[in-house]
Design a protein around this motif. Sequence first.
Motif, PDB file in Angstrom:
ATOM      1  N   ARG A 265       0.852  -1.183   0.000  1.00 34.15           N
ATOM      2  CA  ARG A 265       0.000   0.000   0.000  1.00 34.15           C
ATOM      3  C   ARG A 265       0.893   1.241   0.000  1.00 34.15           C
ATOM      4  NH1 ARG A 265      -4.448   0.263   4.715  1.00 34.15           N
ATOM      5  NH2 ARG A 265      -5.582   2.121   4.109  1.00 34.15           N
ATOM      6  N   LEU A 266       1.778   1.297  -0.939  1.00 32.11           N
ATOM      7  CA  LEU A 266       2.703   2.424  -1.007  1.00 32.11           C
ATOM      8  C   LEU A 266       2.475   3.147  -2.330  1.00 32.11           C
ATOM      9  CD1 LEU A 266       5.993   0.823   0.361  1.00 32.11           C
ATOM     10  CD2 LEU A 266       4.442   2.390   1.534  1.00 32.11           C
ATOM     11  N   HIS A 271       7.279   3.777  -9.381  1.00 33.01           N
ATOM     12  CA  HIS A 271       7.709   4.859 -10.264  1.00 33.01           C
ATOM     13  C   HIS A 271       8.427   5.954  -9.495  1.00 33.01           C
ATOM     14  CE1 HIS A 271       4.997   2.880 -13.020  1.00 33.01           C
ATOM     15  NE2 HIS A 271       4.157   2.843 -12.007  1.00 33.01           N
ATOM     16  N   TRP A 272       8.771   5.630  -8.263  1.00 34.71           N
ATOM     17  CA  TRP A 272       9.361   6.615  -7.367  1.00 34.71           C
ATOM     18  C   TRP A 272      10.536   5.915  -6.695  1.00 34.71           C
ATOM     19  CZ3 TRP A 272       5.127   9.582  -4.108  1.00 34.71           C
ATOM     20  CH2 TRP A 272       5.470  10.943  -4.020  1.00 34.71           C
ATOM     21  N   THR A 281       3.104   8.364   1.487  1.00 37.08           N
ATOM     22  CA  THR A 281       1.890   7.572   1.561  1.00 37.08           C
ATOM     23  C   THR A 281       1.216   7.877   2.891  1.00 37.08           C
ATOM     24  OG1 THR A 281       2.785   5.813   0.200  1.00 37.08           O
ATOM     25  CG2 THR A 281       0.968   5.237   1.675  1.00 37.08           C
ATOM     26  N   SER A 282      -0.061   8.194   2.814  1.00 35.81           N
ATOM     27  CA  SER A 282      -0.793   8.575   4.014  1.00 35.81           C
ATOM     28  C   SER A 282      -0.676   7.517   5.105  1.00 35.81           C
ATOM     29  CB  SER A 282      -2.257   8.804   3.643  1.00 35.81           C
ATOM     30  OG  SER A 282      -3.053   8.726   4.761  1.00 35.81           O
ATOM     31  N   TYR A 283      -0.836   6.264   4.719  1.00 34.73           N
ATOM     32  CA  TYR A 283      -0.865   5.185   5.709  1.00 34.73           C
ATOM     33  C   TYR A 283       0.442   5.098   6.492  1.00 34.73           C
ATOM     34  CZ  TYR A 283      -1.383   0.533   7.718  1.00 34.73           C
ATOM     35  OH  TYR A 283      -1.446  -0.528   8.585  1.00 34.73           O
ATOM     36  N   THR A 284       1.566   5.057   5.781  1.00 36.35           N
ATOM     37  CA  THR A 284       2.848   4.929   6.466  1.00 36.35           C
ATOM     38  C   THR A 284       3.213   6.220   7.181  1.00 36.35           C
ATOM     39  OG1 THR A 284       3.821   5.406   4.304  1.00 36.35           O
ATOM     40  CG2 THR A 284       3.860   3.125   5.043  1.00 36.35           C
ATOM     41  N   SER A 285       2.967   7.325   6.530  1.00 38.31           N
ATOM     42  CA  SER A 285       3.338   8.595   7.132  1.00 38.31           C
ATOM     43  C   SER A 285       2.570   8.834   8.430  1.00 38.31           C
ATOM     44  CB  SER A 285       3.104   9.715   6.117  1.00 38.31           C
ATOM     45  OG  SER A 285       2.547  10.815   6.720  1.00 38.31           O
ATOM     46  N   ALA A 286       1.264   8.504   8.419  1.00 37.16           N
ATOM     47  CA  ALA A 286       0.460   8.692   9.627  1.00 37.16           C
ATOM     48  C   ALA A 286       0.875   7.695  10.701  1.00 37.16           C
ATOM     49  CB  ALA A 286      -1.017   8.537   9.301  1.00 37.16           C
ATOM     50  N   ARG A 345      -0.436  -4.552   3.312  1.00 35.50           N
ATOM     51  CA  ARG A 345      -0.669  -5.347   2.115  1.00 35.50           C
ATOM     52  C   ARG A 345      -2.101  -5.139   1.642  1.00 35.50           C
ATOM     53  NH1 ARG A 345      -0.226 -11.867   1.868  1.00 35.50           N
ATOM     54  NH2 ARG A 345      -2.244 -11.677   2.902  1.00 35.50           N
ATOM     55  N   VAL A 346      -2.251  -4.876   0.343  1.00 34.68           N
ATOM     56  CA  VAL A 346      -3.606  -4.724  -0.192  1.00 34.68           C
ATOM     57  C   VAL A 346      -3.814  -5.599  -1.415  1.00 34.68           C
ATOM     58  CG1 VAL A 346      -4.057  -2.393   0.615  1.00 34.68           C
ATOM     59  CG2 VAL A 346      -2.825  -2.745  -1.524  1.00 34.68           C
ATOM     60  N   GLN A 347      -5.090  -5.946  -1.612  1.00 39.21           N
ATOM     61  CA  GLN A 347      -5.429  -6.691  -2.829  1.00 39.21           C
ATOM     62  C   GLN A 347      -5.674  -5.680  -3.938  1.00 39.21           C
ATOM     63  OE1 GLN A 347      -8.692  -9.410  -2.113  1.00 39.21           O
ATOM     64  NE2 GLN A 347      -8.303  -9.306   0.083  1.00 39.21           N
ATOM     65  N   THR A 348      -4.982  -5.881  -5.018  1.00 39.61           N
ATOM     66  CA  THR A 348      -5.196  -4.950  -6.129  1.00 39.61           C
ATOM     67  C   THR A 348      -4.835  -5.646  -7.438  1.00 39.61           C
ATOM     68  OG1 THR A 348      -4.624  -2.767  -6.997  1.00 39.61           O
ATOM     69  CG2 THR A 348      -2.872  -3.965  -5.906  1.00 39.61           C
ATOM     70  N   PHE A 349      -4.797  -4.894  -8.498  1.00 36.71           N
ATOM     71  CA  PHE A 349      -4.456  -5.459  -9.797  1.00 36.71           C
ATOM     72  C   PHE A 349      -3.356  -4.619 -10.422  1.00 36.71           C
ATOM     73  CE2 PHE A 349      -8.857  -6.483  -9.014  1.00 36.71           C
ATOM     74  CZ  PHE A 349      -8.942  -7.816  -9.367  1.00 36.71           C
TER      75      PHE A 349
END
Lengths: 554, 515
Positions: A265-266, A271-272, A281-286, A345-349
């Motif tokens: 979830r980053l 690309h960075w 990233t809001s999640y890690t930063s918070a 960890r997130v589910q994504t595509f």
Amino acid sequence: LLFLQRVVLLVASDVDALCACKILQALFQCDHVQYTLVPVAGWQELETAFLEHKDQFKYFVLINCGANVDLLEILQPEEDTYFFVCDSHRPINVVNVYNDTQIKLLVKQDDDLDIPAYDDIFRDEEEEEEDSENESDGSEPLEKRRRFEEEVIERTMKRRQRREWEARRREILFDYEQYEYHGTSSAMVMFDLAWIMSKDLNDMLWWAIVGLTDQWVQDKITQMKYVTDIGILQRHVSRHNHRNEDEENSLSIDCTRIAFEYDLRLALYQHWSLYESLCNTSYTSASLKLWSVQGQKRLQEFLADMGLPLKQVKQKFNSMDISLKENLREMIEESANKFGMKDLRVQTFSIHFGFKNKFSASDIVYATTSLMENIEKEGPETTNFIKALDSLSRGNLDKLHQGLDLAKKQLRAIQQTVASCICTNLVISQGPFLYCSLMEGTPDVKLFSKPVSLCLLSKYLLKSFVCSTKNKRCKLLPLVMAAPMDVEQGTVIMVGIPPETESSDKKNFFGRAFEKAAESTRSRTLHNHFEMSIIELKTEDRSKFLDALISLLS
Amino acid sequence: VRKHRQHRNLFKNKGKDETTLRRQRVEVSVELRKAKKDEQILKRRNISIHLEENNPFLGQHKADEVIIPLSLDEIVDAVNGEDTHLQLLATQATRRILSRQKDPPINQIIELGIIPRMVEFLDCADNAALQFEAAWALTNIASGTSEHTRAVVDGGAIPAFISLLSSPHMHISEQSVWALGNIAGDGPLYRDALIACNVIPPLLALVSPATPVGFLRNITWTLSNLCRNKNPCPPLHAVQKILPVLLILLQHEDKDVISDSCWAISYLTDGSNDRIQVVVKTGILPRLVELMDSPDLIVMTPALRAIGNVVTGTDQQTQEAINAGVLTVLPRLLRHTKPAIQKEAAWTLSNIAAGPPQQIQQLVSCGLLPPLVELLDKGDFKAQKEAVWVVANFTTGGTVDQVVELVRSGVLKPLLNLLLAKDSKTILIILDTISNLFLAAEKLGETEKLCLLVEELHGLEKIEDLQNHENDMVYRAALAIIEKYFSGEDSTDLEPQIGQDGLYDFSVEKQDFNF
């Protein structure tokens, strides 16, 4: 959906709408349907666009706009004008629901809409009109009249019943309209349509994924809903991409492959640099509270725990050592767990164009959003919209990359603004809600005059605030955020977002509350956005408006 | 050429005089009303709250009744007995039976023979509750057929009710007003009987600024019944007394009061010219015209009817209506969504068009021709028929210039289209009108051009078809026109041209056609 005539596509300015639009455009192309595309950023533009086209067109498709107001009331269309509405805004206006002639809603069958029963909110007018009709039809008076006894009683009974019914109706409608929330992504609904018509292509599927991911990134739907919809899309993904599982054929016909992934979830990390992504990233930063010195220290500890050299972490992700990348996800997750970040960890595509280009769905969302809300003027009003729409096509890598760059800027700006708001205690408790107002002159303040950026900022700020404050009551409060909108006209844009809690149902009551507060103070406000919880108002009316809002919600 | 006589003059052979034509309209609507009456009666009336409030007995009685239901025999015994409490209970039970919504057994109650006794109760000034119950019961008996009303009158109720008008109890007074309204509404005989018993002064005395609006509605309705019906119409002295109060009521803010007042005026104007004169003299016409323009149908309809009646009068009376502004309101009414309003408006206009050329000129300058053409073209059929009358009267009485103006406004096309109507009377009037147009054309020496215009608008083929019409008069009228204007040598000359490209040829010529 059989269009014999040219149609007008009225499309709202959000990524889900763009994706739904792309799918529909592809379908129209299949069926040789001619259409005119008109981007609409708010109600005013919707009305103007309708007025401009109503004489030549009879069919209007509305994407991510129109469901939550009485369209016939605000647009006053002719009787032979038809609206096809595909909109994730909820609740759907009841008149739209029960109009079975001019308004066709594209809604997923299994969406839980909780629409009030027809008989509870509409009443066949006959009964009431009986009286008035006979009294007003202008016929000659009767020669003789009998006087009834029951009448007095009956009338009172009828009147009482009617009053009760009306009170109940108000209550039902109040409950129904109280909260604003979002239903299934319009792109997914549109994809369903394509699938039912057996015209679904891999590209369309990807747009559906991006549409859903947009809802997730913008925090519009619950975690539960996201996971369910991911499951639905996953089945389509395997149906469309199964042949690629065979190694030998890993190159599909059009070099495109969509894959389901458990990803980090980053934001934009591929690309960075990993470091930049972690910081923005809001999640890690918070979670790490990066706005503080201690937070920065925690970040270093976190990186050390993973055993990643700072040099590697800070360089472009693409250039990181292959050996490090191999088990990267597992390593990061393991350390993240230790630092209290259990949901990294997130589910994504993700999508691969051939071998070289790989994008995760959220990359596209960030890039497209930034293109759409680009504050550097590059041409007429619609330029951003068109550019954002184009970036969704595979052939437009340059636009996509431009979007990614803008997105990085945007995320940095958000993160810096969040940090400064928290460090300078700009978030204050007003009692029933938290309030934060950005001053004119704050860096990047112009960016936050745009609705989606402002919403993202608000959500990130609230998350960070909840992590930073020790006040337990404050952790449960919603947030109202204001930013300067147009300095010359002296207006501010204001958004209200629901509390940041684990079990949040993402339902937002600020739409109604804003309306009431504006009414009671006669503030000069403009409810121009399709999200009712975003409002524009005159700067000088702000304080009385806020006072009214506080007393309303206390 | 005059007014509804106009209709007759064009139809001498049909032998229908003015009154029969007019009566027809009224009768049809009466029939319709009767069909709806049962349904309507449930809603038409309104009981004002003050009845409940002012009648402390009502609530108590209801409670009593639940406990003691009386049979018809018991009622007769109690009513004829001397126990005043039982009298009250029985009268009240009677009133209740007669007040139920469905099938009140009026005949049965009459057969009990208790009406004279109830009339006696009306005089019991020391027992207001009994007076009120009896008045209500008798009101409802009188609300039935003529026979029912007669039973009440024969029971001696007229003087009793008239004296109750002055009762100190407002609810009793109001109930009496209602009962008297039912008796007056039965027809001219009882109406005049009431007037002879001097009903008017005490009735009018009830009208004051302090009268509650519900009460005032009942009074107005009863007054309107006293003005209603013809053969004979109400005595002049009665009308003279009522009119000043009607003028006041027409200024009231309640639209039901205004409505019934307008109806009263419409009855008073539905008569001979000297009766119309009585109303015109009061100077009420400007107010009526203003009310014609009301957004409320219940006000607009009777106001329009009254003005419509006035313009059936003399030229001077019609001129008064024109001076009051009727021509500025009519365009809106001709375009009204309700067919009935369109029709009445057109009927009114037809009688103005039957006036002298100066009045026709005013009709033209007030812009009535465009809405007239629209109505002729797209209106409700009944309204179209009235519009045809307008045109017919116009072409009969108008000057040649005025007729030219009429044709220029585009009247010919919809008029010719109406030749396809199923109604032979209408067809005959149109054919007559066409003859009138040709007469005007002849005076201008433009006959040929009118021929071409009629042909171009597919009028000729329609007139030709009418020669096969089953109605002999239609056949003859159509034939007359064909023979006179379409069978000359000219027409044979024309034929090849028509065969080729007739339409285009004529439309060019039309450019310099005078019409």
